[in-house]
Write a protein that holds these residues in place. Sequence first.
Motif, PDB file in Angstrom:
ATOM      1  N   GLY A 143      49.519  30.148  35.554  1.00  0.00           N
ATOM      2  CA  GLY A 143      50.952  30.101  35.245  1.00  0.00           C
ATOM      3  C   GLY A 143      51.697  31.208  35.943  1.00  0.00           C
ATOM      4  O   GLY A 143      51.271  31.700  36.980  1.00  0.00           O
ATOM      5  N   THR A 144      52.801  31.618  35.339  1.00  0.00           N
ATOM      6  CA  THR A 144      53.624  32.617  35.998  1.00  0.00           C
ATOM      7  C   THR A 144      53.602  33.978  35.323  1.00  0.00           C
ATOM      8  O   THR A 144      53.725  34.984  35.990  1.00  0.00           O
ATOM      9  N   GLU A 145      53.450  34.041  33.996  1.00  0.00           N
ATOM     10  CA  GLU A 145      53.488  35.311  33.289  1.00  0.00           C
ATOM     11  C   GLU A 145      52.423  35.357  32.206  1.00  0.00           C
ATOM     12  O   GLU A 145      52.160  34.366  31.543  1.00  0.00           O
ATOM     13  N   PHE A 146      51.818  36.540  32.031  1.00  0.00           N
ATOM     14  CA  PHE A 146      50.906  36.743  30.913  1.00  0.00           C
ATOM     15  C   PHE A 146      50.671  38.239  30.734  1.00  0.00           C
ATOM     16  O   PHE A 146      50.981  39.045  31.605  1.00  0.00           O
ATOM     17  N   SER A 147      50.118  38.584  29.584  1.00  0.00           N
ATOM     18  CA  SER A 147      49.727  39.962  29.287  1.00  0.00           C
ATOM     19  C   SER A 147      48.328  39.948  28.713  1.00  0.00           C
ATOM     20  O   SER A 147      47.905  38.965  28.096  1.00  0.00           O
ATOM     21  N   VAL A 148      47.604  41.045  28.916  1.00  0.00           N
ATOM     22  CA  VAL A 148      46.251  41.172  28.385  1.00  0.00           C
ATOM     23  C   VAL A 148      46.039  42.604  27.934  1.00  0.00           C
ATOM     24  O   VAL A 148      46.581  43.538  28.527  1.00  0.00           O
ATOM     25  N   LYS A 149      45.289  42.770  26.852  1.00  0.00           N
ATOM     26  CA  LYS A 149      44.939  44.098  26.362  1.00  0.00           C
ATOM     27  C   LYS A 149      43.419  44.207  26.320  1.00  0.00           C
ATOM     28  O   LYS A 149      42.748  43.321  25.807  1.00  0.00           O
ATOM     29  N   VAL A 150      42.909  45.287  26.908  1.00  0.00           N
ATOM     30  CA  VAL A 150      41.470  45.521  26.933  1.00  0.00           C
ATOM     31  C   VAL A 150      41.177  46.754  26.097  1.00  0.00           C
ATOM     32  O   VAL A 150      41.680  47.846  26.385  1.00  0.00           O
TER      33      VAL A 150
END
Length: 158
Positions: A143-150
């Motif tokens: 897609g175009t936008e996303f966020s991830v937390k590690v």
Amino acid sequence: MENNMRRNAKKLMCCLSLILLSTQVFAADVIGQVKVLSGKAFVEREGSPIKAKLGMPVYQMDTIVTGKKGSIGLLFNDDSRLSLGSNSTMSLENFNFNKKTHEGNFDVAMHKGTLSVISGKLTARKPGSLKVRTPAAILAVRGTEFSVKVDASLKGKQ
């Protein structure tokens, strides 16, 4: 005397050629730049930390590190935008982008912290060409936008 001048001219031309060649190779490795910066952030290049500055170029194999109150926004040659929040570490593992065809790939490794992505021309041309590897999963951006937390406690676990 004339032979010495010719020899020196040849040496000078050889040196200039090497300088131009090395400059072109080095310039080709720039994959993006720092566009937004707040607090402490560093670029680790060849094992050495360099304080991040606005407009600073980033290269394939750089590692981006933010401090406790730091954040950084990067703009890449395909118009992808990656932003790291505080206490984050990300490695720029692979970036290939053809400006004419918009083909290539982009691989990053997110070691800890938060990452927000707005994908660019690579993903528009071929969904999945931007991949984010974390200790728990590999995300192929479609897609175009996303966020991830590690979570830092996951580091080293696969």
